[in-house]
Write an enzyme that holds these catalytic residues in place. Sequence first.
Site, PDB file in Angstrom:
ATOM      1  N   GLN A 158       0.894  -9.789  -6.358  1.00 46.99           N
ATOM      2  CA  GLN A 158       0.500 -10.802  -6.420  1.00 46.99           C
ATOM      3  C   GLN A 158       1.323 -11.923  -7.334  1.00 46.99           C
ATOM      4  O   GLN A 158       1.233 -13.106  -7.573  1.00 46.99           O
ATOM      5  CB  GLN A 158      -0.975 -10.967  -7.159  1.00 46.99           C
ATOM      6  N   THR A 199       0.909  -1.204  -0.071  1.00 51.64           N
ATOM      7  CA  THR A 199       0.144  -0.107   0.035  1.00 51.64           C
ATOM      8  C   THR A 199       0.797   1.099   0.075  1.00 51.64           C
ATOM      9  O   THR A 199       0.623   2.372  -0.712  1.00 51.64           O
ATOM     10  CB  THR A 199      -0.977  -0.277   1.195  1.00 51.64           C
ATOM     11  N   ASN A 224      -5.416  -8.921  -8.184  1.00 50.65           N
ATOM     12  CA  ASN A 224      -5.631  -9.537  -6.914  1.00 50.65           C
ATOM     13  C   ASN A 224      -6.807 -10.362  -6.805  1.00 50.65           C
ATOM     14  O   ASN A 224      -7.185 -11.230  -5.743  1.00 50.65           O
ATOM     15  CB  ASN A 224      -5.543  -8.941  -5.744  1.00 50.65           C
ATOM     16  N   CYS A 250     -10.173  -6.957   1.670  1.00 54.83           N
ATOM     17  CA  CYS A 250     -10.456  -5.400   1.881  1.00 54.83           C
ATOM     18  C   CYS A 250     -11.893  -5.345   1.784  1.00 54.83           C
ATOM     19  O   CYS A 250     -12.804  -4.638   2.652  1.00 54.83           O
ATOM     20  CB  CYS A 250      -9.635  -4.337   1.855  1.00 54.83           C
ATOM     21  N   THR A 307      13.874   3.834  10.960  1.00 54.93           N
ATOM     22  CA  THR A 307      14.594   3.050  11.218  1.00 54.93           C
ATOM     23  C   THR A 307      14.236   1.574  10.131  1.00 54.93           C
ATOM     24  O   THR A 307      13.411   1.249  10.045  1.00 54.93           O
ATOM     25  CB  THR A 307      14.758   2.598  12.457  1.00 54.93           C
TER      26      THR A 307
HETATM   27  N1  PLP Z   1      -1.898  -4.635  -4.222  1.00 59.21           N
HETATM   28  C1  PLP Z   1      -2.461  -5.929  -4.246  1.00 59.21           C
HETATM   29  C2  PLP Z   1      -2.744  -6.471  -5.844  1.00 59.21           C
HETATM   30  C3  PLP Z   1      -2.642  -6.864  -3.304  1.00 59.21           C
HETATM   31  O1  PLP Z   1      -3.301  -7.680  -3.454  1.00 59.21           O
HETATM   32  C4  PLP Z   1      -2.433  -6.205  -2.135  1.00 59.21           C
HETATM   33  C5  PLP Z   1      -2.954  -6.950  -0.680  1.00 59.21           C
HETATM   34  O2  PLP Z   1      -4.118  -7.442  -0.984  1.00 59.21           O
HETATM   35  C6  PLP Z   1      -2.227  -4.686  -1.720  1.00 59.21           C
HETATM   36  C7  PLP Z   1      -1.626  -4.118  -2.946  1.00 59.21           C
HETATM   37  C8  PLP Z   1      -1.853  -4.143  -0.369  1.00 59.21           C
HETATM   38  O3  PLP Z   1      -0.838  -4.743   0.449  1.00 59.21           O
HETATM   39  P1  PLP Z   1      -0.600  -4.208   1.914  1.00 59.21           P
HETATM   40  O4  PLP Z   1      -1.769  -4.508   2.675  1.00 59.21           O
HETATM   41  O5  PLP Z   1       0.449  -5.306   2.119  1.00 59.21           O
HETATM   42  O6  PLP Z   1       0.044  -3.095   1.672  1.00 59.21           O
END
Ligand code: PLP
Length: 381
Positions: free
Chosen positions: A176, A70, A137, A317, A234
């Site tokens: 992914q 993210t 994803n 999510c 850090t």
């Molecule tokens: N991008 C993709 C394609 C994802 O599948 C995910 C998590 O499901 C993310 C970004 C976000 O990852 P994170 O929650 O580890 O920051």
Amino acid sequence: MIYLDHAAATPVSDKVFKAMKPYFTTDFYNPSAAYLPAKKVSADYEAAKATIAHAIGAKASDLVITAGATEANNLAFTATKARILYLETEHDSVRRVAEARGGKPIRVLPNGLVDLKDLRERITDETELISIALVNNELGTIQPLSEVSRIIREVKLDRMKRGIRKQLLLHSDASQALTLLDINVARLGVDLLTLNAAKVYGPKGVGALYVSHDARLHPLTVGGGQENGLRSGTENVPGVIGFAKAVELAKDHLNGNRKKYAAWRKILLSELKDYELINKKHALDSFVVICYDGIDAERLVFLLEECGVYVATGAACAASKGVRSHVLAAIGLSESQIAGSLRLTLGETNTMEQVREAAEMINDVVKKEKKFRAKRSMAFI
Ligand code: PLP
């Protein structure tokens, strides 16, 4: 328990955990400290970064380590304040930031692939950044990024001929992709690439952004100036050591895993009954998205959990917020198809026997659910 949600989370593998452990306890030093043990930790950190970078054909200095994908996605978008294009099926961590910066969506075709014609038409002289995930994803769709970068090169050439000196960068979220694809940034033609340790049997909250020499980013946070000033704070030494080990293991098992998941996908597709396959082509074999039109997949998830089978209806999510999948809507599924869709994602916790068992349990649960619905509708007559 049969876990079929590896796109949501993967367990930290034993080898990864073992590699990380000393950096929590004995080798806990701050890599910026001046004494010798800290310098060793700093060297180990850099070596781990180099391992991650080499796995995608880059150098350690090209990577900015972040606290997950993210953050890496958000950082990528600091490359421009000008016009942004993003694929309509992107993960929310791309979609939301692109929307907030006035970005415009690029359409996908019903098979989930980027509509290259739409992409061409949407690129204007103002466009500076295009974001398209390497693997989606929810569907596992693998996007033809080298074709996208060829279009970008043509646009750049045309701009040069007309004396337009604007940048045009390609960002890809490859969160992914690491488990099953051999990624090379030069071959893909990307300027910015997001990686995610949590999806490749590494720790959660660790990610990286590959940044080419053409991209100029702005830090999201300021402080001690770590990661070339792009990500102060850090360093997460155990996390990065674990990430490197996970990447190494993924590379070592790439071919074996591809064959394994292709075989398991075949088993699922032949043993499951009365479903519609949604991601028919162009997807990672570890992703099986199926639809039971007219059935409530949320209920299936709940009933399967009672049998010890963990599956998903879409992105974790989105599911937790109860919103319908923008990805399934984008490929043209009806409301009832979206409501009846299940995402099964295979991974290292599975065995072939589990795959067969899961197919049987899904068939049973779907059959019972159909009976239950039929009885209920009779009761209303
Ligand atoms: N991008 C993709 C394609 C994802 O599948 C995910 C998590 O499901 C993310 C970004 C976000 O990852 P994170 O929650 O580890 O920051």
